[in-house]
Design an enzyme around this catalytic site. Structure first.
Site, PDB file in Angstrom:
ATOM      1  N   HIS A 123       3.361  -1.199  10.888  1.00  0.00           N
ATOM      2  CA  HIS A 123       2.660  -2.333  11.525  1.00  0.00           C
ATOM      3  C   HIS A 123       3.598  -3.211  12.352  1.00  0.00           C
ATOM      4  O   HIS A 123       3.133  -4.063  13.112  1.00  0.00           O
ATOM      5  CB  HIS A 123       2.006  -3.225  10.460  1.00  0.00           C
ATOM      6  N   ASP A 160      -1.249   7.101   6.637  1.00  0.00           N
ATOM      7  CA  ASP A 160      -1.454   5.882   5.850  1.00  0.00           C
ATOM      8  C   ASP A 160      -2.905   5.424   6.057  1.00  0.00           C
ATOM      9  O   ASP A 160      -3.482   5.647   7.116  1.00  0.00           O
ATOM     10  CB  ASP A 160      -0.479   4.801   6.349  1.00  0.00           C
ATOM     11  N   HIS A 162      -4.053   2.626   6.584  1.00  0.00           N
ATOM     12  CA  HIS A 162      -4.151   1.608   7.631  1.00  0.00           C
ATOM     13  C   HIS A 162      -3.699   2.180   8.977  1.00  0.00           C
ATOM     14  O   HIS A 162      -2.811   3.033   9.014  1.00  0.00           O
ATOM     15  CB  HIS A 162      -3.257   0.411   7.279  1.00  0.00           C
ATOM     16  N   ASP A 247      -1.832   5.281   0.376  1.00  0.00           N
ATOM     17  CA  ASP A 247      -2.822   4.277  -0.015  1.00  0.00           C
ATOM     18  C   ASP A 247      -4.268   4.685   0.295  1.00  0.00           C
ATOM     19  O   ASP A 247      -5.188   3.893   0.089  1.00  0.00           O
ATOM     20  CB  ASP A 247      -2.488   2.909   0.600  1.00  0.00           C
TER      21      ASP A 247
HETATM   22 ZN   LIG Z   1      -1.192   1.225   4.400  1.00  0.00          ZN
END
Ligand SMILES: [Zn+2]
Length: 313
Positions: A123, A160, A162, A247
């Site tokens: 990120h 991931d 996200h 995750d």
């Molecule tokens: Zn993540």
């Protein structure tokens, strides 16, 4: 052998009662020894990333902000992202591991590496910390391959849960780096729509697979495999990175997309097949998320065992 990047100093990024905490990676050594994976890996030593290399992805003013916050005892870089007194050095060491792995793999020392780093990176933006991330580890590896080591094309596969907005943003207009992401959507950080495909000379070098909560595991895996096949045929990468977050596991307290531990073996095999087809098997995997420590340990063991099987050790 698989090059293994682990260091006790990664425990020193102290985040308190936070999902991204040192317990995530504590005890992995014993685990790898007990499962005999240790014997199939080669541990190497490496240095922190240099500021010159760091500046290829991040502004040095931003790096100095983190340094100053760490030196003053720590604090919050954003709503989710904590800095402790050792965090600057730890983040420099994390980024340095991916760069060291990139140099060794491109030189032909081995074909695979796994970097078990904290803090995560996907990120992180050029001048902004986000979502538990300080420096974009995988982006720094990719840019080193392209700018220093004369690799023509790189592919970053991000599974991931996200969306890796920082990585996408870094290479948005770069035709040499493909970014492929499967992620829960709508979800943090809000980017990763399928219409986001890159811009300028990088048009067509971003592929996003947003998936909704509740997707069947078989559908998720089929979607990932089919889309990666097509995207890799388009990008023809010479080297592949994995932004390996765990995750999307059903027992993860943050992501919980419904995957089982064994599904990460399937994902790993799909990427290894892609690497065998296009990139002479060259894969560098970098830890991102995964916030249920015992489940993360299971997933990492599965991931590493699947990688090690390919090297014939
Ligand atoms: Zn993540």
């Amino acid at each position: 052998m698989t090059l293994l990047y682990q260091d006790r100093r990664f425990l020193n990024h102290e985040t308190g009662a936070h999902p991204e905490r040192s317990a995530r990676i504590r005890g992995l050594d014993e685990r790898f020894q007990a499962s005999r994976l240790e014997a199939k890996c080669r541990r190497v030593e490496w240095d922190e990333v240099s500021r010159k290399r760091l500046s290829r992805v991040h502004s040095l003013a931003y790096a100095d902000e983190i340094w100053a916050m760490a030196k003053s005892g720590g604090g919050d870089m954003d709503a989710d992202t904590v800095v402790s007194p050792d965090s600057y050095g730890v983040a420099m060491l994390a980024a340095g591991s991916v760069i060291d792995a990139t140099e060794r793999i491109v030189r032909g020392e081995d074909t695979q590496a796994l970097c078990l780093v904290r803090p995560p990176g996907h990120h992180a933006l050029m001048n902004r910390a986000m979502g538990f991330c300080l420096f974009n580890n995988v982006a720094l590896g990719a840019v080193t391959a392209i700018d220093e080591l004369e690799v023509d094309r790189v592919l970053i596969v991000d599974w991931d849960v996200h969306h890796g907005n920082g990585t996408q943003h870094t290479f948005w207009e770069d035709p040499r780096v493909g970014f492929f992401s499967i992620h829960r959507f709508p979800f943090y950080p809000g980017t990763g729509h399928e219409d986001e495909t890159g811009g300028g000379r990088g048009a067509g070098t971003v592929k996003n697979l947003p998936v909704e909560f509740g997707i069947e595991r078989a559908d998720y895996l089929a979607l990932f495999g089919d889309a990666l096949d097509k995207f890799a045929a388009h990008m023809k990468p010479d080297l592949i990175f994995i932004s390996a977050g765990f995750d999307a596991h059903h027992a993860d307290p943050v992501g919980s997309l419904g995957l089982e531990t064994e599904d990460f073996a399937t994902l790993t095999n799909i990427v290894l097949d892609t690497a065998a087809t296009h990139a002479a098997g060259r894969v560098i995997s970098v830890l991102e998320g995964g916030y249920n420590p015992p489940v993360l340990a299971d997933c990492l063991e599965t991931h590493l065992a699947t990688m090690a099987k390919r090297t014939g050790t």
